[in-house]
Motif scaffolding. Structure first.
Motif, mmCIF file in Angstrom:
data_model
loop_
_atom_site.group_PDB
_atom_site.id
_atom_site.type_symbol
_atom_site.label_atom_id
_atom_site.label_comp_id
_atom_site.label_asym_id
_atom_site.label_seq_id
_atom_site.Cartn_x
_atom_site.Cartn_y
_atom_site.Cartn_z
ATOM 1 N N ASN A 1 -39.870 -25.377 4.162
ATOM 2 C CA ASN A 1 -38.895 -25.966 3.236
ATOM 3 C C ASN A 1 -37.890 -24.979 2.665
ATOM 4 O OD1 ASN A 1 -39.201 -28.848 3.054
ATOM 5 N ND2 ASN A 1 -41.269 -28.446 2.283
ATOM 6 N N SER A 2 -37.631 -23.887 3.349
ATOM 7 C CA SER A 2 -36.529 -23.003 2.975
ATOM 8 C C SER A 2 -35.279 -23.483 3.693
ATOM 9 C CB SER A 2 -36.831 -21.559 3.384
ATOM 10 O OG SER A 2 -37.979 -21.078 2.741
ATOM 11 N N ILE A 3 -34.166 -23.516 2.969
ATOM 12 C CA ILE A 3 -32.903 -23.929 3.587
ATOM 13 C C ILE A 3 -32.474 -22.894 4.622
ATOM 14 C CG2 ILE A 3 -30.452 -24.370 3.161
ATOM 15 C CD1 ILE A 3 -31.227 -25.375 0.378
ATOM 16 N N LYS A 4 -32.042 -23.363 5.777
ATOM 17 C CA LYS A 4 -31.545 -22.470 6.825
ATOM 18 C C LYS A 4 -30.134 -22.016 6.459
ATOM 19 C CE LYS A 4 -34.295 -24.495 10.568
ATOM 20 N NZ LYS A 4 -34.272 -25.143 11.905
ATOM 21 N N ARG A 5 -30.072 -20.972 5.670
ATOM 22 C CA ARG A 5 -28.795 -20.509 5.109
ATOM 23 C C ARG A 5 -27.769 -20.182 6.191
ATOM 24 N NH1 ARG A 5 -28.477 -18.953 -0.217
ATOM 25 N NH2 ARG A 5 -30.395 -19.232 -1.399
ATOM 26 N N TYR A 6 -28.238 -19.606 7.279
ATOM 27 C CA TYR A 6 -27.309 -19.155 8.314
ATOM 28 C C TYR A 6 -26.487 -20.289 8.907
ATOM 29 C CZ TYR A 6 -30.876 -20.754 11.660
ATOM 30 O OH TYR A 6 -31.776 -21.516 12.369
ATOM 31 N N LEU A 7 -26.964 -21.532 8.750
ATOM 32 C CA LEU A 7 -26.213 -22.678 9.276
ATOM 33 C C LEU A 7 -25.024 -23.037 8.391
ATOM 34 C CD1 LEU A 7 -29.127 -25.077 10.335
ATOM 35 C CD2 LEU A 7 -27.791 -23.528 11.785
ATOM 36 N N TYR A 8 -25.038 -22.572 7.150
ATOM 37 C CA TYR A 8 -24.009 -22.995 6.188
ATOM 38 C C TYR A 8 -23.121 -21.848 5.719
ATOM 39 C CZ TYR A 8 -27.175 -26.957 6.090
ATOM 40 O OH TYR A 8 -27.969 -28.017 6.461
ATOM 41 N N ALA A 9 -23.503 -20.620 6.057
ATOM 42 C CA ALA A 9 -22.725 -19.459 5.605
ATOM 43 C C ALA A 9 -21.537 -19.229 6.522
ATOM 44 C CB ALA A 9 -23.619 -18.227 5.552
ATOM 45 N N LYS A 10 -20.636 -20.193 6.563
ATOM 46 C CA LYS A 10 -19.459 -20.098 7.426
ATOM 47 C C LYS A 10 -18.191 -20.294 6.602
ATOM 48 C CE LYS A 10 -21.982 -22.043 11.371
ATOM 49 N NZ LYS A 10 -22.065 -23.145 12.333
#
Length: 572
Positions: A563-572
């Motif tokens: 349940n950790s947000i996949k930050r790398y998908l949104y850091a754009k």
């Protein structure tokens, strides 16, 4: 250094707790005593022999929490094999990759997961067994031929050779229908050898295989059994009851809900389906666990859904402002919350992620018995812990006696990367020398990737992840998790993520649909409310960490199995 041998810990537990109940599948009430677990472990050892499994061969395990999941794990470990637990929420392609990368030779899998796997994508796997009844699901044609002891000839392994009926006959022949506690004799395996490979579900890319030694697993399990928290003694005791809902393929739940409790002689109840709040509340009420392990998400949901609405109502909110009377109300809230979790637990240990500061402060205010630990898969997992009576607010406990902690390259506030070493630390990542080198300092300390500091009393405080830390235009450090913490406390917010775009901070917010519906919000109302939230949160932030804009997320953030947000998908 831990003296207990990991394999011997199971031997001792089975003998000492022979007639006690060990595992129960909560939904079906299927229960195994320690004697029955030991018997099934012996039968699986016979299957391993049939399949030509040698010491340190890999055995993969994929499925939801269950008694048979636990038995499969124990069987592999006590045989001298290396267990490869795989999170059941991974996609099929990721499971195929892990099976191949780990060089697993056997696979124990839930039937519903097996339906989605491709038999041609299993790598070196020789045979596949159902976790339901330990029946063979497949024998791979390329499997190595086995020796027929009667004729001395080699023959192909077949499903018929691995059925439960055949295994039972072999078991009866070996023990002459007289299996008892003194029959348990497992081959010795040194604590310094690798016992498990856990594939992480990191938020910054594809997972890596963490090689964990028997020493690290024994250290974690023994800590649960022998940890001295001054007058409080051990965390888990013989006969304790635990409700297991954290995924056992993840190091946190595995170490204490399962391994520690099994070695101590406790009774573990497995939630075998999705652990919704409704399911968990029913289980807590029935089982009345003596210790509870949780992640912040569960606790924070209860706070937002049950506590906040209660204290927001005018009569209660007014009373909370009156000295003396407020203590009465806080005691009532405390008692209600304790009863929600069964009423008989010593403490709730929260780990796996950072806890919301407001929720933590309120729980401290009502004197709720909880504590926050700190760990990572690479430490199997525990790094720090303190009993709830001694826990320092905002911290994640104190370093374990078997571990050391250091802060590397601290700034003027003493904040730097937390690095550790000791019994619990992994030997490295399987078949990934570069990642292993990158994870350790030149003098051998494991880099946690977390930024924090240690106070004068030895309490560890975490500020954020080194990979997520942002820099303001004037070079000041920004910890997005702290800003998200404040946003998530605001009404109408389910979860948030703070990213940096063109030098400015942008808050991505996924709204609380139930709260918005209850207020009859239109889409425009939600957008307007998000702007109100931006302004309110900015009042709590420094000039260098102001939120410039809010973007509405129409879908829930993609997450890892823990349940950790996949930050790398949104850091754009």
């Amino acid at each position: 250094m831990i003296q207990d041998n990991f394999v011997r810990m199971f031997e001792d537990s089975f003998r000492h707790n022979w007639n006690l109940e060990a595992y129960t599948d909560y939904e079906t009430k299927y229960t195994m005593t320690y004697a029955q677990v030991a018997e099934q472990v012996e039968k699986l050892h016979l299957i391993f022999q049939q399949c030509g499994i040698q010491k340190n061969d890999k055995v993969a395990l994929i499925g939801r929490n269950s008694s048979h999941w636990a038995v499969s794990y124990v069987a592999a470990i006590t045989y001298g094999a290396v267990i490869v637990p795989v999170l059941p929420d991974f996609a099929a392609n990721d499971m195929h990759h892990i099976l191949k990368h780990s060089d697993s030779k056997l696979l124990f899998v839930a039937d519903q997961i097996w339906d989605h796997l491709d038999e041609n994508e299993l790598g070196k796997v020789r045979a596949v067994f159902s976790l339901h009844k330990f029946e063979p699901l497949a024998v791979i044609e390329e499997a190595l031929p086995v020796l027929n002891e009667e004729t001395g000839e080699r023959m192909r392994l077949t499903k018929e050779m691995l059925t439960s009926e055949v295994t039972q006959a072999m078991f009866d022949e070996k023990f002459k229908h007289n299996f008892h506690k003194d029959c348990i004799r497992y081959d010795y395996k040194d604590n310094d050898e690798v016992a498990s490979i856990n594939y992480t579900s990191g938020t910054t890319g594809f997972s890596k295989g963490v090689m964990t030694t028997g020493r690290a697993l024994a250290s974690n399990a023994a800590y649960g059994m022998h940890a001295k928290s001054y007058k409080y003694g051990t965390l888990v005791h013989r006969g304790d009851r635990m409700v297991t809902f954290l995924p056992l393929a993840h190091a946190y739940g595995c170490a204490f809900d399962f391994l520690g409790n099994t070695c101590a002689g406790g009774h573990t109840y497995y939630i075998t389906r999705t652990p919704t709040p409704k399911v968990l509340m029913a289980a807590f009420a029935e089982v009345k666990p003596t210790l509870i392990l949780s992640v912040p998400l569960i606790i924070e949901k209860i706070y937002r859904k049950q506590i906040l609405p209660m204290i927001a109502k005018p009569p209660v909110s007014w009373v909370l402002q009156v000295p003396g009377l407020n203590e009465v109300v806080l005691k009532q809230i405390h008692d209600k919350l304790v009863n929600v979790f069964g009423g008989e637990f010593e403490e709730i240990i929260i780990g796996g992620a950072a806890m919301n500061a407001e929720v933590e402060a309120f729980f401290r205010k009502i004197k709720f018995p909880f504590t926050i630990g700190y760990g990572m898969t690479e430490c199997a997992p525990l790094i720090s812990y303190r009993h709830c009576s001694e826990f320092a607010q905002g911290s994640c406990g104190q370093i374990l006696e078997c571990m050391e902690v250091r802060i590397d390259e601290p700034n003027e506030d003493g904040i730097g990367e937390i690095v550790v070493r000791g019994d619990n630390v992994m030997t490295g990542y399987y078949k990934n020398e570069k990642a292993t080198r990158d994870s350790f300092t030149e003098d051998g300390w494991l880099k946690t990737g977390d930024l924090g500091y240690v106070d004068i009393d030895g309490n560890i405080f975490i500020k954020g992840r080194s990979k997520t830390m942002l820099l303001s235009a004037n070079g000041q450090n920004i910890y997005p998790e702290e800003i998200e913490d404040k946003i998530n406390n605001m009404p109408y917010v389910a979860e948030s993520l703070v990213v940096q775009r063109n030098g400015a901070l942008v808050a991505l917010i996924y709204p609380d649909g139930d709260a918005c519906d209850a207020s009859n919000f239109s889409h425009d109302d939600i957008i307007n409310q998000m702007e109100v939230i931006r302004q309110e949160v900015n009042k709590q932030l420094g000039n260098y960490e102001q939120i410039a804009a809010v973007e509405l997320q129409v879908q829930e953030f993609e997450k890892t199995p823990k349940n950790s947000i996949k930050r790398y998908l949104y850091a754009k």
